[in-house]
Design a protein around this motif. Structure first.
Motif, PDB file in Angstrom:
ATOM      1  N   UNK A  84       0.830  -1.206   0.000  1.00  0.00           N
ATOM      2  CA  UNK A  84       0.000   0.000   0.000  1.00  0.00           C
ATOM      3  C   UNK A  84       0.866   1.259   0.000  1.00  0.00           C
ATOM      4  N   UNK A  85       1.942   1.246   0.793  1.00  0.00           N
ATOM      5  CA  UNK A  85       2.828   2.413   0.846  1.00  0.00           C
ATOM      6  C   UNK A  85       3.533   2.621  -0.493  1.00  0.00           C
ATOM      7  N   UNK A  86       3.964   1.523  -1.123  1.00  0.00           N
ATOM      8  CA  UNK A  86       4.612   1.640  -2.432  1.00  0.00           C
ATOM      9  C   UNK A  86       3.630   2.184  -3.463  1.00  0.00           C
ATOM     10  N   UNK A  87       2.388   1.724  -3.375  1.00  0.00           N
ATOM     11  CA  UNK A  87       1.357   2.216  -4.299  1.00  0.00           C
ATOM     12  C   UNK A  87       1.107   3.705  -4.088  1.00  0.00           C
ATOM     13  N   UNK A 146       7.314   0.347  -8.565  1.00  0.00           N
ATOM     14  CA  UNK A 146       6.373  -0.623  -9.118  1.00  0.00           C
ATOM     15  C   UNK A 146       6.839  -2.051  -8.830  1.00  0.00           C
ATOM     16  N   UNK A 147       8.151  -2.281  -8.966  1.00  0.00           N
ATOM     17  CA  UNK A 147       8.694  -3.606  -8.649  1.00  0.00           C
ATOM     18  C   UNK A 147       8.476  -3.944  -7.177  1.00  0.00           C
ATOM     19  N   UNK A 148       8.687  -2.950  -6.316  1.00  0.00           N
ATOM     20  CA  UNK A 148       8.474  -3.166  -4.886  1.00  0.00           C
ATOM     21  C   UNK A 148       7.009  -3.473  -4.606  1.00  0.00           C
ATOM     22  N   UNK A 149       6.130  -2.737  -5.255  1.00  0.00           N
ATOM     23  CA  UNK A 149       4.691  -2.944  -5.079  1.00  0.00           C
ATOM     24  C   UNK A 149       4.278  -4.357  -5.490  1.00  0.00           C
ATOM     25  N   UNK A 150       4.727  -4.766  -6.667  1.00  0.00           N
ATOM     26  CA  UNK A 150       4.363  -6.095  -7.176  1.00  0.00           C
ATOM     27  C   UNK A 150       4.940  -7.192  -6.278  1.00  0.00           C
ATOM     28  N   UNK A 151       6.193  -7.028  -5.859  1.00  0.00           N
ATOM     29  CA  UNK A 151       6.830  -8.038  -5.008  1.00  0.00           C
ATOM     30  C   UNK A 151       6.117  -8.160  -3.667  1.00  0.00           C
ATOM     31  N   UNK A 152       5.747  -7.011  -3.088  1.00  0.00           N
ATOM     32  CA  UNK A 152       5.043  -7.032  -1.802  1.00  0.00           C
ATOM     33  C   UNK A 152       3.644  -7.607  -1.945  1.00  0.00           C
ATOM     34  N   UNK A 153       3.054  -7.460  -3.114  1.00  0.00           N
ATOM     35  CA  UNK A 153       1.744  -8.054  -3.369  1.00  0.00           C
ATOM     36  C   UNK A 153       1.835  -9.570  -3.489  1.00  0.00           C
ATOM     37  N   UNK A 154       2.927 -10.036  -4.084  1.00  0.00           N
ATOM     38  CA  UNK A 154       3.075 -11.468  -4.321  1.00  0.00           C
ATOM     39  C   UNK A 154       3.616 -12.220  -3.109  1.00  0.00           C
ATOM     40  N   UNK A 155       4.323 -11.515  -2.239  1.00  0.00           N
ATOM     41  CA  UNK A 155       5.020 -12.185  -1.137  1.00  0.00           C
ATOM     42  C   UNK A 155       4.101 -12.862  -0.119  1.00  0.00           C
ATOM     43  N   UNK A 190      -1.503 -14.998  -5.277  1.00  0.00           N
ATOM     44  CA  UNK A 190      -0.066 -14.754  -5.438  1.00  0.00           C
ATOM     45  C   UNK A 190       0.420 -14.713  -6.879  1.00  0.00           C
ATOM     46  N   UNK A 191      -0.480 -14.480  -7.816  1.00  0.00           N
ATOM     47  CA  UNK A 191      -0.092 -14.402  -9.224  1.00  0.00           C
ATOM     48  C   UNK A 191       0.463 -15.711  -9.760  1.00  0.00           C
ATOM     49  N   UNK A 192       0.408 -16.755  -8.971  1.00  0.00           N
ATOM     50  CA  UNK A 192       0.949 -18.037  -9.412  1.00  0.00           C
ATOM     51  C   UNK A 192      -0.162 -19.077  -9.524  1.00  0.00           C
ATOM     52  N   UNK A 193      -1.379 -18.619  -9.707  1.00  0.00           N
ATOM     53  CA  UNK A 193      -2.508 -19.538  -9.743  1.00  0.00           C
ATOM     54  C   UNK A 193      -2.346 -20.550 -10.876  1.00  0.00           C
TER      55      UNK A 193
END
Length: 287
Positions: A84-87, A146-155, A190-193
């Motif tokens: 959320x903070x990265x976004x 954006x990379x941080x946001x995506x990584x934190x979303x997937x983690x 996790x984007x890995x469905x």
């Protein structure tokens, strides 16, 4: 024994306010060496001392990891805050780009900051500025966010929700499909469905199990290090069993050696706990 000491301090690090050499004195290392049937030469005593220190350091690290352990729910919540903070930072950067003069002020400060952090290889915030772009100096920084946001979303490791991906998106009043709920469901997986809900569940359970830190984490860390040292220095096997090699002993030498170690430091670690964890480590070795 006295002519083998004093040896140089093995480490200045303190464990619960005491250095290693204050916890484990020369008499301990002598007893440990003799007990494991290791010839008591200077070289062997030094090797035993250094190996035992490495095992004890691993034990202290395991204690630290256990003390700082966060539940999976807490970890997911922390990662959600990061995303959320990265976004929010990305949104602020996008708004800033609409005002060239304000963006220029920030860029000048980034370049002239006398207290800026510079990594050993020279990396600094100013390196991310896009010098060739007159009105979009913060483009690369935005991509990093954006990379941080995506990584934190997937983690985060969230339990898959089977129904969510099987519902057709609702239609908004303007006739467009409402993809927000469907998109969130994808994030939650996790984007890995995969195409199989059962596979998703197995993956989730595996990751949940890997996240856990057992109560005996510190002792297991000690035993893994101690095992490698013992097998290289002592003629006796690393085992909880007292019956091996055609001889019968009342207690395994390994168990007594570990018990001797913790009688100096942590009396809560009993013989039964040691036996149980040696079994676990030996099972790991066989797998």
């Amino acid at each position: 024994m006295s002519y083998f000491w004093p040896m140089p301090q093995v480490s200045p690090l303190e464990f619960d306010g005491r250095c290693y050499d204050e916890i484990f004195d020369p008499a301990f290392h002598w007893e440990l060496t003799c007990h494991m049937d290791i010839p008591c030469s200077y070289e062997n005593l030094k090797a035993v001392r250094e190996a035992h220190y490495e095992a004890f350091e691993a034990y202290a690290t395991g204690q630290f990891e256990r003390a700082g352990f966060q539940s999976e729910k807490s970890a997911n919540a922390m990662l959600h805050r990061v995303s959320k903070d990265a976004e929010q930072l990305m949104s602020s950067r996008d708004s800033l780009c609409e005002f060239e003069e304000i963006q220029s002020k920030l860029v000048r400060e980034i370049r002239s900051n006398k207290r800026k952090y510079i990594r050993s290889d020279g990396l600094k915030l100013a390196v991310t500025l896009d010098e060739e772009s007159r009105d979009n100096h913060l483009f690369s920084l935005r991509q990093l966010l954006s990379d941080l946001y995506i990584s934190a979303k997937r983690a985060p490791n969230r339990k898959p929700q089977k129904p969510a991906l099987h519902y057709a998106p609702k239609i908004r009043p303007n006739g467009d499909p409402d993809m927000d709920k469907l998109e969130q469901a994808v994030w939650d997986r996790n984007w890995d469905a995969t195409d199989s809900f059962e596979n998703d569940m197995r993956r989730w359970k595996t990751r949940s199990q890997a996240h856990k830190v057992p109560k005996d984490q510190a002792l297991q860390c000690f035993l893994r290090k101690f095992q490698s040292a013992l097998t290289s220095l002592s003629p006796h096997p690393f085992t909880h069993d007292h019956n091996y090699g055609g001889t019968i002993q009342n207690v395994s030498r390994t168990v007594v050696a570990v018990e001797l170690s913790f009688s100096q430091h942590d009396h809560k670690i009993t013989r039964q706990i040691i036996v149980t964890d040696i079994r676990k480590i030996n099972v790991e070795t066989l797998v």
